[in-house]
Design an enzyme around this catalytic site. Structure first.
Site, PDB file in Angstrom:
ATOM      1  N   LEU A 196       0.838  -1.203   0.000  1.00 25.84           N
ATOM      2  CA  LEU A 196       0.000   0.000   0.000  1.00 25.84           C
ATOM      3  C   LEU A 196       0.869   1.247   0.000  1.00 25.84           C
ATOM      4  CD1 LEU A 196      -2.727  -1.096   2.566  1.00 25.84           C
ATOM      5  CD2 LEU A 196      -2.424  -1.734   0.156  1.00 25.84           C
ATOM      6  N   ARG A 242       2.083  14.566   6.784  1.00 25.07           N
ATOM      7  CA  ARG A 242       2.964  15.001   7.882  1.00 25.07           C
ATOM      8  C   ARG A 242       4.421  15.120   7.434  1.00 25.07           C
ATOM      9  NH1 ARG A 242       1.994  11.264  12.756  1.00 25.07           N
ATOM     10  NH2 ARG A 242       3.273  12.799  13.839  1.00 25.07           N
ATOM     11  N   GLN A 271      -5.671   3.487  -6.238  1.00 25.06           N
ATOM     12  CA  GLN A 271      -6.762   3.693  -5.287  1.00 25.06           C
ATOM     13  C   GLN A 271      -7.260   5.116  -5.544  1.00 25.06           C
ATOM     14  OE1 GLN A 271      -5.587   4.282  -1.228  1.00 25.06           O
ATOM     15  NE2 GLN A 271      -7.571   3.689  -0.387  1.00 25.06           N
ATOM     16  N   ASP A 286       5.419   2.389   3.593  1.00 23.71           N
ATOM     17  CA  ASP A 286       6.163   3.314   4.466  1.00 23.71           C
ATOM     18  C   ASP A 286       6.853   2.582   5.609  1.00 23.71           C
ATOM     19  OD1 ASP A 286       4.068   2.709   6.179  1.00 23.71           O
ATOM     20  OD2 ASP A 286       3.528   4.796   6.600  1.00 23.71           O
ATOM     21  N   ASN A 342       6.032   8.221   9.199  1.00 23.02           N
ATOM     22  CA  ASN A 342       4.990   9.217   8.953  1.00 23.02           C
ATOM     23  C   ASN A 342       5.559  10.635   8.958  1.00 23.02           C
ATOM     24  OD1 ASN A 342       3.115   7.147   8.862  1.00 23.02           O
ATOM     25  ND2 ASN A 342       2.456   7.413  10.972  1.00 23.02           N
ATOM     26  N   ARG A 389      32.948  10.034  -9.398  1.00 19.05           N
ATOM     27  CA  ARG A 389      31.579  10.272  -9.872  1.00 19.05           C
ATOM     28  C   ARG A 389      31.176   9.153 -10.845  1.00 19.05           C
ATOM     29  NH1 ARG A 389      31.690  15.925 -12.310  1.00 19.05           N
ATOM     30  NH2 ARG A 389      29.569  15.299 -12.866  1.00 19.05           N
ATOM     31  N   ASN A 407      50.979   8.233 -15.395  1.00 18.96           N
ATOM     32  CA  ASN A 407      50.978   9.094 -14.230  1.00 18.96           C
ATOM     33  C   ASN A 407      50.439  10.467 -14.611  1.00 18.96           C
ATOM     34  OD1 ASN A 407      51.951   9.538 -11.364  1.00 18.96           O
ATOM     35  ND2 ASN A 407      52.955  11.202 -12.464  1.00 18.96           N
ATOM     36  N   ARG A 428      53.532  25.238 -24.217  1.00 19.22           N
ATOM     37  CA  ARG A 428      53.609  26.431 -23.377  1.00 19.22           C
ATOM     38  C   ARG A 428      54.647  27.361 -23.991  1.00 19.22           C
ATOM     39  NH1 ARG A 428      56.965  22.941 -18.941  1.00 19.22           N
ATOM     40  NH2 ARG A 428      59.009  23.375 -19.797  1.00 19.22           N
TER      41      ARG A 428
HETATM   42  C1  UD1 Z   1      -1.115   1.938  10.053  1.00 18.66           C
HETATM   43  C2  UD1 Z   1      -1.984   0.895  10.754  1.00 18.66           C
HETATM   44  C3  UD1 Z   1      -1.547   0.773  12.219  1.00 18.66           C
HETATM   45  C4  UD1 Z   1      -0.072   0.379  12.242  1.00 18.66           C
HETATM   46  C5  UD1 Z   1       0.790   1.357  11.443  1.00 18.66           C
HETATM   47  C6  UD1 Z   1       2.173   0.783  11.259  1.00 18.66           C
HETATM   48  C7  UD1 Z   1      -4.258   0.820   9.789  1.00 18.66           C
HETATM   49  C8  UD1 Z   1      -5.648   1.298   9.913  1.00 18.66           C
HETATM   50  N1  UD1 Z   1      -3.373   1.299  10.689  1.00 18.66           N
HETATM   51  O1  UD1 Z   1      -1.319   3.199  10.647  1.00 18.66           O
HETATM   52  O2  UD1 Z   1      -2.316  -0.204  12.884  1.00 18.66           O
HETATM   53  O3  UD1 Z   1       0.381   0.311  13.583  1.00 18.66           O
HETATM   54  O4  UD1 Z   1       0.250   1.538  10.113  1.00 18.66           O
HETATM   55  O5  UD1 Z   1       3.057   1.676  10.664  1.00 18.66           O
HETATM   56  O6  UD1 Z   1      -3.971   0.033   8.922  1.00 18.66           O
HETATM   57  N2  UD1 Z   1      -2.467   3.944   2.510  1.00 18.66           N
HETATM   58  C9  UD1 Z   1      -3.045   3.875   1.287  1.00 18.66           C
HETATM   59  N3  UD1 Z   1      -4.317   4.297   1.141  1.00 18.66           N
HETATM   60  C10 UD1 Z   1      -5.063   4.777   2.170  1.00 18.66           C
HETATM   61  C11 UD1 Z   1      -4.464   4.855   3.445  1.00 18.66           C
HETATM   62  C12 UD1 Z   1      -3.146   4.434   3.590  1.00 18.66           C
HETATM   63  O7  UD1 Z   1      -2.424   3.429   0.317  1.00 18.66           O
HETATM   64  O8  UD1 Z   1      -6.233   5.113   1.957  1.00 18.66           O
HETATM   65  C13 UD1 Z   1      -1.073   3.476   2.661  1.00 18.66           C
HETATM   66  C14 UD1 Z   1      -0.089   4.587   3.003  1.00 18.66           C
HETATM   67  O9  UD1 Z   1       0.540   5.068   1.827  1.00 18.66           O
HETATM   68  C15 UD1 Z   1       0.938   3.892   3.908  1.00 18.66           C
HETATM   69  C16 UD1 Z   1       0.154   2.736   4.508  1.00 18.66           C
HETATM   70  O10 UD1 Z   1      -1.011   2.561   3.734  1.00 18.66           O
HETATM   71  O11 UD1 Z   1       2.016   3.381   3.147  1.00 18.66           O
HETATM   72  C17 UD1 Z   1      -0.221   3.000   5.966  1.00 18.66           C
HETATM   73  O12 UD1 Z   1      -1.010   4.176   6.052  1.00 18.66           O
HETATM   74  P1  UD1 Z   1      -0.767   5.253   7.179  1.00 18.66           P
HETATM   75  O13 UD1 Z   1      -1.750   6.339   6.963  1.00 18.66           O
HETATM   76  O14 UD1 Z   1       0.653   5.616   7.271  1.00 18.66           O
HETATM   77  O15 UD1 Z   1      -1.233   4.411   8.469  1.00 18.66           O
HETATM   78  P2  UD1 Z   1      -0.807   4.597   9.973  1.00 18.66           P
HETATM   79  O16 UD1 Z   1      -1.636   5.664  10.588  1.00 18.66           O
HETATM   80  O17 UD1 Z   1       0.651   4.714  10.084  1.00 18.66           O
HETATM   81 CA    CA Z   2       2.358   4.868   8.588  1.00 20.00          CA
END
Ligand code: UD1
Ligand code: CA
Length: 467
Positions: free
Chosen positions: A11, A18, A78, A108, A230, A319, A363, A426
């Site tokens: 996801l 934030r 989504q 994340d 986050n 580089r 060199n 030179r």
């Molecule tokens: C979520 C969990 C929490 C867990 C924590 C761990 C849920 C409801 N909560 O909370 O229990 O302890 O992660 O880090 O699952 N995302 C989507 N679509 C959405 C919402 C979120 O793709 O509609 C994705 C975000 O990009 C992210 C992940 O899901 O990668 C988690 O979402 P986030 O909003 O960070 O959840 P937390 O509040 O951290």
């Molecule tokens: Ca999260």
């Protein structure tokens, strides 16, 4: 590693507000690799044969990046961000094709390892219908809490929905969940949005599965692997933990790090055994260092290959496209870009060598510059084997020097130099006997005359003021 078929859904649609960034959260980097890339790579290593990434609307850059990292991954959009369960269902086309294991992971949460993913899969193989990777932490704020009873996982409570008592629980949800493939879609579809945020929480799958009499287990994980990102502060602390992991791996693989905490790695840094890295060295992406080489203090390398037994630095910069053969020397304040050094070649001091090839044992003297750019195009400088380029030479590309040539110090070389030739570019030195003494006398009297003239005019001004 289990051979069961495995669909993984990552996801990554969240904006990560934030983070206060224009970039989707999962595109921020750890060790030079985007967060989502870490998760996808760990899944590939864990033997997941199908991987789907859920992105948000207008995230084509993220999709391109995912395909760049792992071409076989499918992306789903989504359209609205209605929660983690809703996000997982965006991969419905993938879910509709059977897999024995279905994993849901968050983009994340980048530090999860293939072994830990393997542990979640193992619990499915051993009979769990739902397996949640949990971890103990002293800082549970913001995480979903795992509610357990008699060793069984009963529910996951999100921070915002938890009671004060539940908030004191330190066993948290990492976000990584495994489902028995035949149950996954039905469980996800049964999730509603009756909670404070009005979101479809993936975590509700636990209570629903329990109500259906399914087997739900928590798998123990480590906080260093399961921390989610986050905020920028969490990104920074995750980077620190990742660097610590890379340093440990380098030491375990037989490298000497004189001050491990001051060496910074990229996700793909490859150091062979018996490489020594001195203090304050930074490896950007794409660096390979062969055995016995030494990277001396304060050097910065990216996109570079360092051959066996070579010495780079102190204060060197390699580089992209710098390819050093065995036993080469790149010394202080030398920058090398898109250039090859054949075995035994040296550039020890204060040089820029770009778009060039340097033959074996040649060199390059202090202060040599390849003028590779005319403001429009880049041009190459070829230097043969066993050649000597005198200090402070300027090689104006395109230009080619043969083997065993000798370039006089301070030369500006604009034309090719054939094998074995000596080239001066030179003005010829002129020596005039006794002229230095004459010149000094003349300059000295000019200075005295100037001082007298100034003294007189100052005296005149004083008299004028009195009268
Ligand atoms: C979520 C969990 C929490 C867990 C924590 C761990 C849920 C409801 N909560 O909370 O229990 O302890 O992660 O880090 O699952 N995302 C989507 N679509 C959405 C919402 C979120 O793709 O509609 C994705 C975000 O990009 C992210 C992940 O899901 O990668 C988690 O979402 P986030 O909003 O960070 O959840 P937390 O509040 O951290
Ligand atoms: Ca999260």
């Amino acid at each position: 590693m289990t051979m069961r078929s495995c669909l993984s859904i990552v996801l990554a649609a969240g904006l990560g507000t934030r983070m206060k960034s224009d970039l989707p959260k999962v595109m921020h980097e750890i060790g030079g690799l985007p967060l989502v890339g870490h998760v996808v790579k760990a899944l590939e290593q864990a033997g997941s044969d199908r991987i789907s990434v859920v992105t948000g609307p207008a995230m084509s850059e993220l999709e391109a990046l995912v395909h760049d990292i792992a071409p076989g991954v499918s992306c789903h959009v989504q359209e609205e961000r209605l929660g983690t369960a809703h996000a997982a269902l965006a991969a419905r086309p993938a879910l509709e094709t059977a897999a024995e294991d279905v994993l849901v992971l968050f983009g994340d949460t980048p530090l999860v390892t293939a072994e830990t993913i393997g542990a979640v899969r193992k619990s499915l193989e051993e009979g769990a219908d739902v397996a949640v990777l949990g971890f103990e932490t002293r800082h549970p704020f913001g995480y979903g809490r795992l509610l357990t009873k008699n060793g069984r996982l009963v529910a996951i409570r999100e921070e915002k929905d938890a009671t004060d008592e539940e908030r004191r629980i330190t066993l948290c949800n990492s976000g990584i969940m495994g489902f028995r493939g035949s149950q996954a879609l039905a469980l996800l579809e049964a999730i509603g949005n009756e909670n404070i945020k009005g979101e479809y929480y993936l975590t509700d799958a636990v209570e629903i599965a329990n109500a259906r009499g399914l087997t739900v287990v928590a798998v123990a994980g480590e906080e260093v692997e399961t921390q989610g990102i986050n905020t920028r502060a969490q990104l920074a602390s995750c980077e620190a933990d990742y660097q610590a992991r890379m340093r440990r791996a380098a030491l375990e693989n037989g490298c000497t790090l004189l001050a491990p905490d001051t060496v910074f790695f990229s996700h793909d840094t490859h150091l062979e055994p018996d490489v020594t890295v001195e203090q304050n060295v930074v490896f950007g992406p794409g660096v390979r260092v062969s055995k016995g080489a030494r990277i001396r203090a304060f050097s910065h390398l990216e996109g570079a290959v360092v051959g066996e037994g070579s010495v780079v630095g102190p204060y060197a910069r390699l580089r992209p496209g710098a390819v050093l053969g065995a036993e080469t020397r790149i010394g202080n304040f030398v920058e090398v870009k898109n250039a090859t050094f054949a075995p035994g070649a040296k550039a020890n001091h204060l040089s820029y060598i770009g778009d060039a090839s340097v033959g074996s044992k040649s060199n390059i003297g202090a202060g040599t510059i390849t003028c590779n750019y005319d403001g429009f195009l880049k041009h190459r400088t070829e230097i043969g084997a066993g050649s000597f380029v005198g200090s402070s030479s300027t090689l104006v590309a395109p230009v080619s020097l043969g083997d065993d040539v000798f370039i006089a110090a301070g030369s500006v070389i604009t034309e090719d130099v054939p094998h074995g030739a000596l080239a001066f570019g030179r003005a010829r030195q002129v020596v005039k006997d006794g002229k230095a003494v004459q010149l000094k006398t003349r300059l000295k009297s000019a200075k005295e005359a100037a001082r007298e003239a100034k003294g007189q005019s100052a005296g005149d001004a004083a008299r004028d003021a009195k009268s």
